[in-house]
Structure formats: structure tokens, C-alpha cells
Design an enzyme around this catalytic site. Structure first.
Site, PDB file in Angstrom:
ATOM      1  N   ASP A  17       0.695  -1.254  -0.084  1.00 20.21           N
ATOM      2  CA  ASP A  17      -0.021  -0.102  -0.107  1.00 20.21           C
ATOM      3  C   ASP A  17       1.069   1.228   0.015  1.00 20.21           C
ATOM      4  O   ASP A  17       0.467   2.267   0.891  1.00 20.21           O
ATOM      5  CB  ASP A  17      -1.158   0.138   1.164  1.00 20.21           C
ATOM      6  CG  ASP A  17      -1.971  -0.946   0.992  1.00 20.21           C
ATOM      7  OD1 ASP A  17      -1.913  -1.928   0.179  1.00 20.21           O
ATOM      8  OD2 ASP A  17      -2.679  -1.180   2.252  1.00 20.21           O
ATOM      9  N   LYS A 116      -6.764  -4.819  -3.120  1.00 15.93           N
ATOM     10  CA  LYS A 116      -7.617  -5.378  -1.946  1.00 15.93           C
ATOM     11  C   LYS A 116      -8.628  -4.290  -1.505  1.00 15.93           C
ATOM     12  O   LYS A 116      -8.472  -3.078  -1.682  1.00 15.93           O
ATOM     13  CB  LYS A 116      -6.572  -5.786  -0.918  1.00 15.93           C
ATOM     14  CG  LYS A 116      -5.825  -4.843  -0.476  1.00 15.93           C
ATOM     15  CD  LYS A 116      -4.673  -5.477   0.409  1.00 15.93           C
ATOM     16  CE  LYS A 116      -3.987  -4.552   1.112  1.00 15.93           C
ATOM     17  NZ  LYS A 116      -4.452  -3.544   1.982  1.00 15.93           N
ATOM     18  N   CYS A 161      -1.863  -2.878   7.762  1.00 17.73           N
ATOM     19  CA  CYS A 161      -1.789  -3.821   6.360  1.00 17.73           C
ATOM     20  C   CYS A 161      -0.361  -4.562   6.460  1.00 17.73           C
ATOM     21  O   CYS A 161      -0.471  -5.732   6.080  1.00 17.73           O
ATOM     22  CB  CYS A 161      -1.768  -3.045   5.248  1.00 17.73           C
ATOM     23  SG  CYS A 161      -3.676  -2.193   4.990  1.00 17.73           S
TER      24      CYS A 161
END
Length: 218
Positions: A17, A116, A161
Site C-alpha cells: 500500500d 484489495k 496492512c
């Protein structure tokens, strides 16, 4: 500590990310989030021959957004069908410039970009499973098909994450390393005291995940 020797046949760098939405000026900024980009680029230019990346990729009105829950504020925790869920500011909006991989990231060795969090009613922190802990993203199969045994994780955020990805990877049988200076965390208060970074560090240690630095590689 001896330098970590990498094997391009079995080792891969995971870039979690690294998107402007999580950088200062983005919708859900992580303090010093932009500082991970040059560190990751050095890893991509040097020791790591292979990498994958993930992107948060949310539709408007996603159930993890505080704006989707009238009367709730960002960072409140609510109970969802799959368990407790932190409510976030709107972020990682599909198709937006801030949801793209950071433009300064060297993508030449990134072989897979996995999106995602695109299911409207289900959030996804981990690169391996949605937050219901059952719905797989397909990353495990992709890594298995390539013979990957060791994962080295970088990106944002350390306590969400990155940590959830590391936990799932360890449970799936990978040897897992988190590259500390290639990550930054959010650091919300943790229910058990301290911050979510402290809590994540304890969970990862219990699973045998090693915390290393970008200068530790041979």
C-alpha cells in the site's frame, strides 16, 4: 548480526500500500509515509530481484469508511459481521490519483500488483485474506507457483496492512521479515495499552516474524 543472503529463487519483496492516499497530504496520512519510497527503491535496485505490491482499492461508500456510518467519526471501532472494524476516512478510492502506486516508486521489478478492499461490505488489511479471515486474495497461490519461501515486507502501515500481511504469511508457512525502516505506522491507542504499533510488534514476535533493516542484506 550476519548479513542476510538473498536467494532470488525463493525470496521476494512485498510492497504494501505505498500509495499517495497514505502519504502526508493524502486522505489517510501516515506520519513520514513518503520516507519509505527511497528506501524501497534502494531495495528494488539492489538486493531484490522480485517484488509484488498491493493497493487499497475501495469503492465509494465502502463499509470501512466513517462516512458510511451516520453519527460515527473516523477511527471509531464498530462491530461488523466479520468482527471489529476501525472506521477510516474515505481513502484509496478506485481510479483516483491517490489510489495509484506512488509515482516515485520504481516499478521495474514489481511483477504483481494486487488490489484489495474492493468488496463494498468487506475491508482488507492483509495481502492474503480479507478481514473476514476466510476470503483469499489469491496471493498465496501466486507465490506458491513461483516457489517463494521467504517474504520481506515493506510499506504502509506497520501496524495494520503490513502487520496483518506478515501474520498471515507466517501462519501460511512462509519465513517472514519486516523491514522496519521501509515501513511507517499509524500508532492508534491499543485497547491493551500502548499503541497499535506496540501491539503489532508483540503479535509478530510471537509468530517468529523477524524485524530487520534495509542495511541488513548481503
Amino acid at each position: 548480526m550476519p548479513a542476510i543472503a538473498l536467494d532470488p529463487a525463493t525470496d521476494i519483496l512485498g510492497i504494501i500500500d505505498v500509495q499517495p492516499t497514505f502519504m502526508p497530504g493524502g486522505e489517510l496520512p501516515v506520519a513520514e509515509g513518503e520516507a519509505v519510497v527511497p528506501v524501497i527503491n534502494r531495495l528494488l535496485a539492489g538486493p531484490f530481484a522480485h517484488a509484488f505490491a498491493t493497493q487499497d482499492w475501495h469503492p465509494a461508500g465502502h463499509s470501512s469508511f466513517a462516512s458510511a456510518h451516520p453519527g460515527q467519526e473516523p477511527f471509531a471501532v464498530v462491530e461488523m459481521p466479520y468482527g471489529p472494524q476501525v472506521l477510516w476516512p474515505d481513502h484509496g478510492l478506485q481510479g483516483s490519483a491517490n489510489a495509484a502506486l506512488h509515482p516515485g516508486l520504481d516499478q521495474a521489478r514489481i511483477e504483481l500488483v494486487l488490489r484489495k478492499g474492493f468488496r463494498p461490505a468487506l475491508d482488507s488489511y492483509s495481502a492474503f485474506f480479507e478481514n473476514d479471515r476466510r476470503t483469499a486474495t489469491g496471493l498465496h497461490g501466486w507465490l506458491q507457483a513461483r516457489g517463494i519461501r521467504r517474504l520481506f515486507l515493506s510499506g504502509l502501515a506497520t501496524d495494520y496492512c503490513v502487520a496483518w500481511s506478515a501474520e498471515d504469511a507466517a501462519r501460511l508457512g512462509y519465513q517472514v521479515f519486516v523491514i522496519e525502516d521501509a515501513c511507517r505506522g499509524i500508532g492508534l491507542p491499543a485497547p491493551e495499552g500502548g499503541t497499535t504499533i506496540d501491539a503489532a510488534t508483540r503479535r509478530l514476535a510471537a509468530l517468529g516474524v523477524r524485524i530487520v533493516a534495509s542495511g541488513d542484506f548481503a
